[in-house]
Scaffold this motif. Structure first.
Motif, PDB file in Angstrom:
ATOM      1  N   ALA A  99      69.580  54.701  65.257  1.00 46.19           N
ATOM      2  CA  ALA A  99      70.650  55.104  64.343  1.00 46.19           C
ATOM      3  C   ALA A  99      70.908  56.598  64.445  1.00 46.19           C
ATOM      4  N   ASP A 100      69.849  57.402  64.512  1.00 46.53           N
ATOM      5  CA  ASP A 100      70.012  58.845  64.607  1.00 46.53           C
ATOM      6  C   ASP A 100      70.583  59.261  65.960  1.00 46.53           C
ATOM      7  N   LEU A 101      70.161  58.613  67.026  1.00 45.64           N
ATOM      8  CA  LEU A 101      70.682  58.950  68.347  1.00 45.64           C
ATOM      9  C   LEU A 101      72.154  58.570  68.475  1.00 45.64           C
ATOM     10  N   ALA A 102      72.577  57.526  67.783  1.00 49.47           N
ATOM     11  CA  ALA A 102      73.992  57.126  67.828  1.00 49.47           C
ATOM     12  C   ALA A 102      74.896  58.266  67.369  1.00 49.47           C
ATOM     13  N   ARG A 103      74.382  59.124  66.505  1.00 53.15           N
ATOM     14  CA  ARG A 103      75.181  60.257  66.026  1.00 53.15           C
ATOM     15  C   ARG A 103      75.375  61.327  67.101  1.00 53.15           C
ATOM     16  N   LEU A 105      76.423  60.598  70.079  1.00 49.92           N
ATOM     17  CA  LEU A 105      77.432  60.086  71.005  1.00 49.92           C
ATOM     18  C   LEU A 105      78.816  60.639  70.695  1.00 49.92           C
ATOM     19  N   ARG A 106      79.557  60.928  71.741  1.00 54.07           N
ATOM     20  CA  ARG A 106      80.975  61.250  71.621  1.00 54.07           C
ATOM     21  C   ARG A 106      81.725  59.952  71.330  1.00 54.07           C
ATOM     22  N   PRO A 107      82.964  60.022  70.861  1.00 53.28           N
ATOM     23  CA  PRO A 107      83.749  58.785  70.675  1.00 53.28           C
ATOM     24  C   PRO A 107      83.783  57.981  71.972  1.00 53.28           C
ATOM     25  N   GLY A 108      83.518  56.693  71.861  1.00 53.11           N
ATOM     26  CA  GLY A 108      83.482  55.822  73.030  1.00 53.11           C
ATOM     27  C   GLY A 108      82.177  55.900  73.801  1.00 53.11           C
ATOM     28  N   GLY A 109      81.188  56.631  73.274  1.00 52.57           N
ATOM     29  CA  GLY A 109      79.908  56.798  73.961  1.00 52.57           C
ATOM     30  C   GLY A 109      79.087  55.526  73.981  1.00 52.57           C
ATOM     31  N   ARG A 110      78.116  55.486  74.888  1.00 55.76           N
ATOM     32  CA  ARG A 110      77.281  54.313  75.099  1.00 55.76           C
ATOM     33  C   ARG A 110      75.808  54.691  75.097  1.00 55.76           C
ATOM     34  N   ILE A 111      75.000  53.802  74.575  1.00 61.08           N
ATOM     35  CA  ILE A 111      73.538  53.917  74.673  1.00 61.08           C
ATOM     36  C   ILE A 111      73.045  52.690  75.424  1.00 61.08           C
ATOM     37  N   LEU A 112      72.198  52.927  76.418  1.00 60.96           N
ATOM     38  CA  LEU A 112      71.567  51.823  77.139  1.00 60.96           C
ATOM     39  C   LEU A 112      70.069  51.906  76.895  1.00 60.96           C
ATOM     40  N   VAL A 113      69.511  50.821  76.366  1.00 60.21           N
ATOM     41  CA  VAL A 113      68.077  50.708  76.144  1.00 60.21           C
ATOM     42  C   VAL A 113      67.540  49.736  77.184  1.00 60.21           C
ATOM     43  N   VAL A 114      66.652  50.222  78.043  1.00 59.56           N
ATOM     44  CA  VAL A 114      66.037  49.395  79.079  1.00 59.56           C
ATOM     45  C   VAL A 114      64.581  49.205  78.681  1.00 59.56           C
ATOM     46  N   MET A 115      64.160  47.941  78.635  1.00 58.03           N
ATOM     47  CA  MET A 115      62.806  47.625  78.180  1.00 58.03           C
ATOM     48  C   MET A 115      62.137  46.661  79.143  1.00 58.03           C
ATOM     49  N   LEU A 116      60.831  46.690  79.137  1.00 55.94           N
ATOM     50  CA  LEU A 116      60.064  45.660  79.824  1.00 55.94           C
ATOM     51  C   LEU A 116      60.074  44.410  78.943  1.00 55.94           C
ATOM     52  N   PRO A 117      59.721  43.252  79.497  1.00 57.36           N
ATOM     53  CA  PRO A 117      59.630  42.049  78.662  1.00 57.36           C
ATOM     54  C   PRO A 117      58.573  42.233  77.573  1.00 57.36           C
ATOM     55  N   THR A 118      58.651  41.422  76.536  1.00 58.57           N
ATOM     56  CA  THR A 118      57.689  41.541  75.445  1.00 58.57           C
ATOM     57  C   THR A 118      56.289  41.112  75.855  1.00 58.57           C
ATOM     58  N   THR A 119      56.182  40.297  76.892  1.00 58.17           N
ATOM     59  CA  THR A 119      54.872  39.950  77.453  1.00 58.17           C
ATOM     60  C   THR A 119      54.961  40.116  78.963  1.00 58.17           C
ATOM     61  N   ILE A 120      53.858  40.524  79.548  1.00 57.80           N
ATOM     62  CA  ILE A 120      53.816  40.719  80.992  1.00 57.80           C
ATOM     63  C   ILE A 120      52.586  40.031  81.555  1.00 57.80           C
ATOM     64  N   ASP A 121      52.652  39.705  82.821  1.00 61.10           N
ATOM     65  CA  ASP A 121      51.537  39.068  83.513  1.00 61.10           C
ATOM     66  C   ASP A 121      51.094  39.973  84.647  1.00 61.10           C
ATOM     67  N   TYR A 122      50.758  41.207  84.296  1.00 67.45           N
ATOM     68  CA  TYR A 122      50.309  42.182  85.285  1.00 67.45           C
ATOM     69  C   TYR A 122      48.800  42.057  85.457  1.00 67.45           C
ATOM     70  N   ASP A 147      73.374  47.291  66.273  1.00 65.18           N
ATOM     71  CA  ASP A 147      74.531  46.798  65.515  1.00 65.18           C
ATOM     72  C   ASP A 147      74.597  47.456  64.139  1.00 65.18           C
ATOM     73  N   ARG A 148      73.446  47.552  63.460  1.00 66.59           N
ATOM     74  CA  ARG A 148      73.420  48.176  62.130  1.00 66.59           C
ATOM     75  C   ARG A 148      73.776  49.659  62.189  1.00 66.59           C
ATOM     76  N   SER A 149      73.586  50.278  63.352  1.00 64.91           N
ATOM     77  CA  SER A 149      73.888  51.698  63.517  1.00 64.91           C
ATOM     78  C   SER A 149      75.357  51.944  63.825  1.00 64.91           C
ATOM     79  N   GLY A 150      76.138  50.868  63.853  1.00 70.91           N
ATOM     80  CA  GLY A 150      77.556  51.018  64.138  1.00 70.91           C
ATOM     81  C   GLY A 150      77.890  50.883  65.613  1.00 70.91           C
ATOM     82  N   LEU A 151      76.886  50.584  66.432  1.00 73.52           N
ATOM     83  CA  LEU A 151      77.129  50.360  67.845  1.00 73.52           C
ATOM     84  C   LEU A 151      77.383  48.874  68.077  1.00 73.52           C
ATOM     85  N   ARG A 152      78.140  48.568  69.093  1.00 75.14           N
ATOM     86  CA  ARG A 152      78.352  47.169  69.473  1.00 75.14           C
ATOM     87  C   ARG A 152      77.310  46.845  70.536  1.00 75.14           C
ATOM     88  N   ALA A 153      76.334  46.043  70.178  1.00 74.79           N
ATOM     89  CA  ALA A 153      75.215  45.762  71.079  1.00 74.79           C
ATOM     90  C   ALA A 153      75.465  44.490  71.879  1.00 74.79           C
TER      91      ALA A 153
END
Length: 194
Positions: A99-103, A105-122, A147-153
């Motif tokens: 939510a804080d990082l969304a602030r 952003l410039r108008p039309g800005g984007r945030i991309l969150v890249v994550m590993l899976p919630t479980t891994i088999d390493y 979504d709650r931060s006003g971003l379209r996820a």
């Protein structure tokens, strides 16, 4: 991975970008080839020292929470795109940080969150795998927070198979990748197979 990030963020040649948790700048470099400027932020000065000398890459010693909470001010008033690759498991309150990082952003800005899976088999010892599961946020929760931060996820899942030699993987574990810094040798039973 870099091509996927560039495509998801729709990076343009005039874009001002923020790569949060950039580490050594592996993805900042690729982003910098397509964007005007990339602020490469990481809380580790040792990581930032490995950034290549490039006027389009601006190092910033700061973590996601530092910027989100305003303890450290970024060098620009706003960004067209923000990348958080494998960062959210390091923060105490991911929804608030987003939510804080969304602030930032410039108008039309984007945030991309890249994550590993919630479980891994390493091939890791059980304590490391358990810690990973406990700390990895659920992507659906992250999308809802955005979504709650006003971003379209938009939540998508992509596979990026990785292949390492046993020697390289062993060195990565010794270097404590994946936040293994809380464990100390002999790591409680490291399992590495060819």
């Amino acid at each position: 991975m870099t091509d996927g990030i560039l495509g998801r963020l729709s990076v343009g040649s005039s874009d001002l970008m923020l790569d949060l948790g950039c580490g050594t700048g592996l993805y900042s470099r690729g982003l910098g080839e397509h964007a005007d400027t990339v602020v490469s932020a990481d809380p580790s000065p040792a990581m930032l020292e490995q950034l290549p000398a490039d006027e389009g890459l601006i190092p910033l010693c700061a973590g996601a929470e530092d910027l989100a909470e305003g303890r450290i001010m970024p060098p620009h008033d706003g960004y067209d795109a923000i990348l958080l690759k494998e960062v959210l498991h390091h923060v105490a309150d991911p929804p608030q940080v987003l939510a804080d990082l969304a602030r930032l952003l410039r108008p039309g800005g984007r945030i991309l969150v890249v994550m590993l899976p919630t479980t891994i088999d390493y091939p890791l010892f059980e304590a490391a795998l358990t810690l990973f599961r406990e700390r990895q946020p659920d992507p659906e929760d992250v999308a809802a927070a955005m979504d709650r931060s006003g971003l379209r996820a938009e939540l998508t899942y992509d596979d990026f198979p990785l292949t390492f030699t046993v020697e390289r993987y062993t060195q990565m574990v010794r270097d404590r990748y994946m936040s293994l810094s809380r464990f100390h040798p002999p790591y409680g039973g490291l399992l590495i197979t060819g």
